[in-house]
Scaffold this motif. Sequence first.
Motif, PDB file in Angstrom:
ATOM      1  N   SER A 257       6.525  17.767   3.549  1.00  0.00           N
ATOM      2  CA  SER A 257       6.460  18.443   4.842  1.00  0.00           C
ATOM      3  C   SER A 257       6.275  17.397   5.928  1.00  0.00           C
ATOM      4  CB  SER A 257       5.315  19.457   4.880  1.00  0.00           C
ATOM      5  OG  SER A 257       4.076  18.790   5.006  1.00  0.00           O
ATOM      6  N   LEU A 258       6.695  17.720   7.101  1.00  0.00           N
ATOM      7  CA  LEU A 258       6.603  16.802   8.227  1.00  0.00           C
ATOM      8  C   LEU A 258       5.149  16.438   8.516  1.00  0.00           C
ATOM      9  CD1 LEU A 258       8.255  15.309  10.282  1.00  0.00           C
ATOM     10  CD2 LEU A 258       8.204  17.328  11.725  1.00  0.00           C
ATOM     11  N   GLN A 259       4.256  17.406   8.438  1.00  0.00           N
ATOM     12  CA  GLN A 259       2.843  17.143   8.693  1.00  0.00           C
ATOM     13  C   GLN A 259       2.263  16.201   7.638  1.00  0.00           C
ATOM     14  OE1 GLN A 259       4.162  20.280   8.709  1.00  0.00           O
ATOM     15  NE2 GLN A 259       4.178  20.507  10.923  1.00  0.00           N
ATOM     16  N   ALA A 260       2.680  16.357   6.380  1.00  0.00           N
ATOM     17  CA  ALA A 260       2.183  15.485   5.309  1.00  0.00           C
ATOM     18  C   ALA A 260       2.685  14.056   5.491  1.00  0.00           C
ATOM     19  CB  ALA A 260       2.607  16.028   3.948  1.00  0.00           C
ATOM     20  N   ILE A 261       3.930  13.896   5.915  1.00  0.00           N
ATOM     21  CA  ILE A 261       4.480  12.554   6.161  1.00  0.00           C
ATOM     22  C   ILE A 261       3.732  11.881   7.306  1.00  0.00           C
ATOM     23  CG2 ILE A 261       6.514  11.266   6.914  1.00  0.00           C
ATOM     24  CD1 ILE A 261       8.220  13.415   5.480  1.00  0.00           C
ATOM     25  N   GLU A 262       3.524  12.622   8.397  1.00  0.00           N
ATOM     26  CA  GLU A 262       2.803  12.051   9.536  1.00  0.00           C
ATOM     27  C   GLU A 262       1.366  11.700   9.158  1.00  0.00           C
ATOM     28  OE1 GLU A 262       3.426  15.007  12.592  1.00  0.00           O
ATOM     29  OE2 GLU A 262       5.100  13.866  13.412  1.00  0.00           O
TER      30      GLU A 262
ATOM     31  N   LEU B  25       9.988   7.902   2.727  1.00  0.00           N
ATOM     32  CA  LEU B  25      10.916   8.845   2.115  1.00  0.00           C
ATOM     33  C   LEU B  25      10.756  10.173   2.835  1.00  0.00           C
ATOM     34  CD1 LEU B  25      12.944   9.789  -0.021  1.00  0.00           C
ATOM     35  CD2 LEU B  25      10.989  10.326  -1.482  1.00  0.00           C
ATOM     36  N   ILE B  26      11.830  10.622   3.481  1.00  0.00           N
ATOM     37  CA  ILE B  26      11.820  11.901   4.183  1.00  0.00           C
ATOM     38  C   ILE B  26      12.548  12.894   3.281  1.00  0.00           C
ATOM     39  CG2 ILE B  26      12.495  13.128   6.282  1.00  0.00           C
ATOM     40  CD1 ILE B  26      12.532  10.325   7.644  1.00  0.00           C
ATOM     41  N   ASP B  27      11.763  13.673   2.556  1.00  0.00           N
ATOM     42  CA  ASP B  27      12.348  14.621   1.614  1.00  0.00           C
ATOM     43  C   ASP B  27      12.105  16.072   2.026  1.00  0.00           C
ATOM     44  OD1 ASP B  27       9.655  14.525   1.095  1.00  0.00           O
ATOM     45  OD2 ASP B  27       9.841  14.334  -1.071  1.00  0.00           O
ATOM     46  N   CYS B  28      11.685  16.270   3.278  1.00  0.00           N
ATOM     47  CA  CYS B  28      11.503  17.637   3.742  1.00  0.00           C
ATOM     48  C   CYS B  28      12.795  18.139   4.379  1.00  0.00           C
ATOM     49  CB  CYS B  28      10.334  17.734   4.720  1.00  0.00           C
ATOM     50  SG  CYS B  28      10.573  16.868   6.270  1.00  0.00           S
ATOM     51  N   ARG B  29      12.978  19.413   4.398  1.00  0.00           N
ATOM     52  CA  ARG B  29      14.206  20.020   4.906  1.00  0.00           C
ATOM     53  C   ARG B  29      14.052  20.555   6.323  1.00  0.00           C
ATOM     54  NH1 ARG B  29      16.664  17.341   1.513  1.00  0.00           N
ATOM     55  NH2 ARG B  29      16.687  18.020  -0.635  1.00  0.00           N
ATOM     56  N   GLU B  30      12.962  20.206   6.988  1.00  0.00           N
ATOM     57  CA  GLU B  30      12.726  20.701   8.336  1.00  0.00           C
ATOM     58  C   GLU B  30      13.736  20.096   9.308  1.00  0.00           C
ATOM     59  OE1 GLU B  30       8.572  20.457   9.512  1.00  0.00           O
ATOM     60  OE2 GLU B  30       8.030  20.456   7.393  1.00  0.00           O
TER      61      GLU B  30
ATOM     62  N   ILE C  17       0.856  -1.178   0.000  1.00  0.00           N
ATOM     63  CA  ILE C  17       0.000   0.000   0.000  1.00  0.00           C
ATOM     64  C   ILE C  17       0.896   1.234   0.000  1.00  0.00           C
ATOM     65  CG2 ILE C  17      -0.240   0.005   2.513  1.00  0.00           C
ATOM     66  CD1 ILE C  17      -3.163   0.782   0.252  1.00  0.00           C
ATOM     67  N   ILE C  18       0.531   2.236  -0.787  1.00  0.00           N
ATOM     68  CA  ILE C  18       1.367   3.418  -0.989  1.00  0.00           C
ATOM     69  C   ILE C  18       0.578   4.672  -0.624  1.00  0.00           C
ATOM     70  CG2 ILE C  18       2.769   4.683  -2.659  1.00  0.00           C
ATOM     71  CD1 ILE C  18       2.518   2.062  -4.421  1.00  0.00           C
ATOM     72  N   ALA C  19       1.229   5.613   0.041  1.00  0.00           N
ATOM     73  CA  ALA C  19       0.619   6.897   0.379  1.00  0.00           C
ATOM     74  C   ALA C  19       1.628   8.005   0.126  1.00  0.00           C
ATOM     75  CB  ALA C  19       0.160   6.910   1.833  1.00  0.00           C
ATOM     76  N   GLY C  20       1.135   9.230   0.135  1.00  0.00           N
ATOM     77  CA  GLY C  20       1.981  10.397  -0.091  1.00  0.00           C
ATOM     78  C   GLY C  20       1.578  11.093  -1.382  1.00  0.00           C
ATOM     79  N   SER C  21       2.098  12.281  -1.580  1.00  0.00           N
ATOM     80  CA  SER C  21       1.709  13.067  -2.754  1.00  0.00           C
ATOM     81  C   SER C  21       2.188  12.466  -4.065  1.00  0.00           C
ATOM     82  CB  SER C  21       2.213  14.506  -2.618  1.00  0.00           C
ATOM     83  OG  SER C  21       3.622  14.511  -2.509  1.00  0.00           O
TER      84      SER C  21
ATOM     85  N   ILE D 226       9.988  11.567  12.737  1.00  0.00           N
ATOM     86  CA  ILE D 226       9.372  10.452  12.034  1.00  0.00           C
ATOM     87  C   ILE D 226       9.730   9.146  12.734  1.00  0.00           C
ATOM     88  CG2 ILE D 226       9.302   9.161   9.864  1.00  0.00           C
ATOM     89  CD1 ILE D 226       7.835  11.883   9.823  1.00  0.00           C
ATOM     90  N   ARG D 227      10.964   9.040  13.145  1.00  0.00           N
ATOM     91  CA  ARG D 227      11.410   7.841  13.878  1.00  0.00           C
ATOM     92  C   ARG D 227      10.592   7.656  15.156  1.00  0.00           C
ATOM     93  NH1 ARG D 227      17.121   5.521  14.851  1.00  0.00           N
ATOM     94  NH2 ARG D 227      16.745   4.268  16.694  1.00  0.00           N
ATOM     95  N   GLU D 228      10.425   8.706  15.927  1.00  0.00           N
ATOM     96  CA  GLU D 228       9.642   8.634  17.158  1.00  0.00           C
ATOM     97  C   GLU D 228       8.196   8.251  16.875  1.00  0.00           C
ATOM     98  OE1 GLU D 228      10.076  12.471  18.922  1.00  0.00           O
ATOM     99  OE2 GLU D 228      12.154  12.103  19.540  1.00  0.00           O
ATOM    100  N   ARG D 229       7.645   8.822  15.824  1.00  0.00           N
ATOM    101  CA  ARG D 229       6.245   8.531  15.457  1.00  0.00           C
ATOM    102  C   ARG D 229       6.084   7.065  15.062  1.00  0.00           C
ATOM    103  NH1 ARG D 229       1.282   9.185  16.383  1.00  0.00           N
ATOM    104  NH2 ARG D 229      -0.040   9.916  14.729  1.00  0.00           N
ATOM    105  N   LEU D 230       7.036   6.541  14.288  1.00  0.00           N
ATOM    106  CA  LEU D 230       6.981   5.133  13.901  1.00  0.00           C
ATOM    107  C   LEU D 230       7.063   4.230  15.133  1.00  0.00           C
ATOM    108  CD1 LEU D 230       9.217   5.101  10.699  1.00  0.00           C
ATOM    109  CD2 LEU D 230       6.795   4.490  10.809  1.00  0.00           C
ATOM    110  N   GLU D 231       7.934   4.568  16.059  1.00  0.00           N
ATOM    111  CA  GLU D 231       8.065   3.774  17.279  1.00  0.00           C
ATOM    112  C   GLU D 231       6.785   3.821  18.109  1.00  0.00           C
ATOM    113  OE1 GLU D 231      11.689   5.347  18.925  1.00  0.00           O
ATOM    114  OE2 GLU D 231      12.921   3.968  17.738  1.00  0.00           O
ATOM    115  N   GLN D 232       6.110   4.959  18.141  1.00  0.00           N
ATOM    116  CA  GLN D 232       4.834   5.072  18.841  1.00  0.00           C
ATOM    117  C   GLN D 232       3.770   4.182  18.191  1.00  0.00           C
ATOM    118  OE1 GLN D 232       3.863   9.216  18.675  1.00  0.00           O
ATOM    119  NE2 GLN D 232       5.310   9.774  20.297  1.00  0.00           N
ATOM    120  N   MET D 233       3.880   3.968  16.902  1.00  0.00           N
ATOM    121  CA  MET D 233       2.921   3.141  16.162  1.00  0.00           C
ATOM    122  C   MET D 233       3.264   1.651  16.238  1.00  0.00           C
ATOM    123  SD  MET D 233       2.408   5.363  12.717  1.00  0.00           S
ATOM    124  CE  MET D 233       1.414   6.826  12.685  1.00  0.00           C
ATOM    125  N   GLY D 234       4.305   1.310  16.965  1.00  0.00           N
ATOM    126  CA  GLY D 234       4.660  -0.088  17.154  1.00  0.00           C
ATOM    127  C   GLY D 234       5.715  -0.620  16.207  1.00  0.00           C
TER     128      GLY D 234
END
Length: 135
Positions: free
Chosen positions: A62-67, A86-91, A18-22, A98-106
């Motif tokens: 953007s970070l919000q779009a990735i999350e 793919l983390i292509d934002c410059r923030e 399954i694929i997501a993102g712009s 993103i790493r922390e968010r993935l870990e929160q998701m298990g």
Amino acid sequence: MVDTMIGLTRLAHLHRAIIAGSSSMEFYLALRRRGFPRVATAQTCRIPKGQHPVGLIAGSNSLQAIEAAMVELLPFLGTSAAIAVLIDCRETGAGLRIRERLEQMGFRIEAGVRCQEGFVLSAIRHGFGQMEKAA
């Protein structure tokens, strides 16, 4: 980037992905051209039932779009799913967040690879079903 994400998630031709993102449609077409018949986008897949062992997020700058894409994919992913982002934002600090968010998701982070388009982070979720049952 497509080949990097295929390698990191160990995507095989018979796996459902399954694929997501712009850039999900471009990524979908690239996978179909490479002979992956069982891929879908989050917009084209009807019912999220945890049926996909691989999730891919591409083209969110953007970070919000990735999350948001990660949250969108979560119901489609199985209990032992692999994911590549793919983390292509410059923030500043985007990779760590993103790493922390993935870990929160298990998910457990497996690898991170720099490519021309940015940075690809891969993670795997083992035994998530047991964690849900215990809670």
